[in-house]
Write an enzyme that holds these catalytic residues in place. Structure first.
Site, short mmCIF file in Angstrom:
data_model
loop_
_atom_site.label_atom_id
_atom_site.label_comp_id
_atom_site.label_asym_id
_atom_site.label_seq_id
_atom_site.Cartn_x
_atom_site.Cartn_y
_atom_site.Cartn_z
N GLY A 1 0.82 -1.21 0.00
CA GLY A 1 0.00 0.00 0.00
C GLY A 1 0.85 1.26 0.00
O GLY A 1 2.09 1.19 -0.02
N VAL B 1 1.42 3.75 2.34
CA VAL B 1 2.30 3.98 3.49
C VAL B 1 3.29 2.82 3.62
O VAL B 1 4.49 3.04 3.82
CB VAL B 1 1.46 4.15 4.78
CG1 VAL B 1 2.36 4.26 6.00
CG2 VAL B 1 0.55 5.38 4.67
N ILE C 1 -3.64 -10.44 7.47
CA ILE C 1 -3.60 -10.15 8.92
C ILE C 1 -4.87 -10.60 9.63
O ILE C 1 -4.90 -10.67 10.85
CB ILE C 1 -3.32 -8.66 9.23
CG1 ILE C 1 -4.47 -7.76 8.77
CG2 ILE C 1 -1.98 -8.21 8.66
CD1 ILE C 1 -4.45 -6.40 9.46
N TYR D 1 -15.88 2.62 8.56
CA TYR D 1 -14.40 2.64 8.56
C TYR D 1 -13.90 3.27 9.86
O TYR D 1 -13.07 2.71 10.57
CB TYR D 1 -13.94 3.44 7.35
CG TYR D 1 -12.47 3.79 7.30
CD1 TYR D 1 -11.52 2.84 6.90
CD2 TYR D 1 -12.03 5.08 7.60
CE1 TYR D 1 -10.18 3.18 6.84
CE2 TYR D 1 -10.69 5.42 7.54
CZ TYR D 1 -9.77 4.47 7.15
OH TYR D 1 -8.43 4.80 7.08
N TRP E 1 -5.39 12.20 5.12
CA TRP E 1 -5.21 12.56 3.70
C TRP E 1 -3.73 12.44 3.30
O TRP E 1 -3.06 13.43 2.95
CB TRP E 1 -5.71 13.98 3.45
CG TRP E 1 -7.20 14.08 3.35
CD1 TRP E 1 -8.13 13.08 3.41
CD2 TRP E 1 -7.96 15.29 3.12
NE1 TRP E 1 -9.39 13.59 3.26
CE2 TRP E 1 -9.32 14.93 3.07
CE3 TRP E 1 -7.62 16.63 2.96
CZ2 TRP E 1 -10.34 15.88 2.87
CZ3 TRP E 1 -8.62 17.57 2.76
CH2 TRP E 1 -9.96 17.20 2.70
N1 LIG Z 1 -4.07 7.11 2.73
C1 LIG Z 1 -4.66 7.97 3.54
O1 LIG Z 1 -5.10 9.04 3.11
C2 LIG Z 1 -4.80 7.66 5.01
C3 LIG Z 1 -5.43 8.62 5.83
C4 LIG Z 1 -5.57 8.36 7.19
C5 LIG Z 1 -5.09 7.17 7.72
N2 LIG Z 1 -4.49 6.26 6.92
C6 LIG Z 1 -4.06 4.99 7.52
O2 LIG Z 1 -2.77 4.65 7.05
C7 LIG Z 1 -2.65 3.22 6.98
C8 LIG Z 1 -2.13 2.83 5.61
O3 LIG Z 1 -3.05 3.30 4.63
P1 LIG Z 1 -2.68 3.32 3.07
O4 LIG Z 1 -3.20 4.57 2.51
O5 LIG Z 1 -1.25 2.95 2.87
O6 LIG Z 1 -3.60 2.13 2.56
P2 LIG Z 1 -3.57 1.40 1.13
O7 LIG Z 1 -2.72 2.14 0.16
O8 LIG Z 1 -5.01 1.14 0.80
O9 LIG Z 1 -2.85 0.03 1.46
C9 LIG Z 1 -3.45 -0.89 2.32
C10 LIG Z 1 -2.84 -2.23 2.04
O10 LIG Z 1 -3.46 -3.17 2.95
C11 LIG Z 1 -3.59 -4.38 2.25
N3 LIG Z 1 -4.57 -5.24 2.89
C12 LIG Z 1 -5.92 -5.17 2.86
N4 LIG Z 1 -6.46 -6.18 3.57
C13 LIG Z 1 -5.41 -6.89 4.08
C14 LIG Z 1 -5.32 -8.04 4.90
N5 LIG Z 1 -6.42 -8.69 5.33
N6 LIG Z 1 -4.09 -8.51 5.23
C15 LIG Z 1 -2.97 -7.89 4.78
N7 LIG Z 1 -3.00 -6.79 3.99
C16 LIG Z 1 -4.21 -6.30 3.65
C17 LIG Z 1 -4.02 -3.97 0.85
O11 LIG Z 1 -3.75 -5.01 -0.06
P3 LIG Z 1 -4.86 -5.37 -1.18
O12 LIG Z 1 -5.12 -4.10 -1.91
O13 LIG Z 1 -4.15 -6.42 -1.98
O14 LIG Z 1 -6.05 -5.89 -0.43
C18 LIG Z 1 -3.10 -2.75 0.62
O15 LIG Z 1 -1.90 -3.11 0.02
C19 LIG Z 1 -4.03 2.67 7.33
O16 LIG Z 1 -4.07 2.28 8.67
C20 LIG Z 1 -4.96 3.84 7.13
O17 LIG Z 1 -6.10 3.78 7.98
C21 LIG Z 1 -4.34 6.48 5.57
#
Ligand SMILES: NC(=O)c1ccc[n+]([C@@H]2O[C@H](COP(=O)([O-])OP(=O)(O)OC[C@H]3O[C@@H](n4cnc5c(N)ncnc54)[C@H](OP(=O)(O)O)[C@@H]3O)[C@@H](O)[C@H]2O)c1
Length: 284
Positions: free
Chosen positions: A10, A12, A36, A125, A150
């Site tokens: 993902g 991050v 997970i 969420y 964001w």
């Molecule tokens: N991006 C933002 O704007 C934002 C804002 C606030 C907080 N956050 C927090 O930052 C963290 C990282 O977010 P991100 O933006 O990097 O998310 P992301 O780009 O959507 O990446 C999430 C990753 O988690 C994987 N995933 C989903 N279900 C899973 C499972 N059961 N086991 C293992 N991996 C799994 C997904 O793989 P698949 O796609 O293959 O399922 C994806 O690679 C999260 O906790 C999120 O709540 C992000």
């Protein structure tokens, strides 16, 4: 340091893995490598690898969580708990990411949310992310909960990540002008998480760039940084409102964050969102 990252494909997770790899032994586990939500697989893998630090970046995103509540519970609550329990069993620390969507978006006096504000999520969420934070805290005393907001950086197909490239390519973008939050350049998020990790002060942190904006203001600033004339930006940026987007999950309206823990630790304020966006436009 041996570090195990989940959700490593993902936004991050991939940036963290790249940043930490030169100075650490990093195990980048994608969804395909480790689900997970699979309790026994998590315990087996964590105990086998025996890392000093677990970083959970796996998440089920906002609209998907609304559509699939059982999966949201599994990925955003149960999975983090399994990881935290396994981390505690081997004496490891855990970093778990959470979100500004812990809050309802109606702060008194429009002040930024701090950890002293009670979470009051408005969508599924947010509810599962708040429950996931609690599960991690309860399972592992050596935990850092990092709420961010964001987040943008290279490699993801989301509005904040792609708007500058789209404007540069002359593409029209539709942007919402009535939702406000803090934005976070992923490189800045990672530097601050590393600084927090070095303190050994477990707790809940709010890690965002300073200031507040709408998607519309973010797009205008991206265009300005690209050197586009204002009338060109205006011709490419189509304003819309949250209610017109008909998104599956409701979004909280106003969720800037402020980090009391960083202030107590004497960590300097993170740079303003405009300076962070300028770095992204410059470096990617
Ligand atoms: N991006 C933002 O704007 C934002 C804002 C606030 C907080 N956050 C927090 O930052 C963290 C990282 O977010 P991100 O933006 O990097 O998310 P992301 O780009 O959507 O990446 C999430 C990753 O988690 C994987 N995933 C989903 N279900 C899973 C499972 N059961 N086991 C293992 N991996 C799994 C997904 O793989 P698949 O796609 O293959 O399922 C994806 O690679 C999260 O906790 C999120 O709540 C992000």
């Amino acid at each position: 340091m041996k570090i195990l990252i989940t959700g490593a494909a993902g936004l991050v997770g991939s940036h963290l893995a790249r940043r930490l790899a030169p100075e650490n032994y990093v195990l980048e586990l994608t969804h395909g490598d480790l689900d997970i939500a699979d309790c026994s697989a998590v315990r087996r893998r964590v105990l086998h690898e025996n890392p000093e630090l677990v970083i959970n970046c796996a998440v089920l995103q906002v609209d998907e969580s609304e559509q699939e509540p059982a999966r949201a519970q599994a990925v955003n609550v149960d999975g983090p708990r399994f990881l935290a329990e396994a981390a505690r069993e081997i004496g490891a620390e855990i970093v778990h990411f959470s979100t500004q969507y812990a809050f309802d978006g109606e702060p008194a006096g429009r002040l930024p949310y701090t950890i002293e504000d009670d979470p009051r999520p408005v969508n599924h969420y947010g509810r599962t992310k708040v429950a996931g934070e609690a599960a991690v805290r309860a399972a592992c005393p050596r935990s850092y909960i990092v709420r961010t907001s964001w987040v943008y950086g290279s490699g993801k197909n989301s509005f904040l990540c792609t708007v500058a490239d789209d404007l540069k390519a002359g593409k029209t973008v539709r942007v919402i002008d009535d939702i406000w939050s803090s934005t976070t350049y992923v490189a800045d998020l990672i530097e601050r998480v590393m600084a927090i990790g070095a303190t050994g002060r477990y707790g809940t942190y709010h890690v965002v760039n300073a200031g507040v904006c709408t998607y519309y203001e973010f797009a205008l600033e991206a265009g300005r940084l690209l050197g586009l004339p204002r009338d060109r930006i205006d011709s490419l940026v189509e304003i819309t409102h949250e209610s017109d987007m008909k998104r599956i999950a409701v979004r909280p309206r106003y969720t800037p964050l402020r980090c009391l823990m960083s202030e107590q630790l004497g960590l300097p304020p993170m740079r303003d969102w405009r300076a962070a966006l300028a770095a992204y436009v410059r470096n990617g």
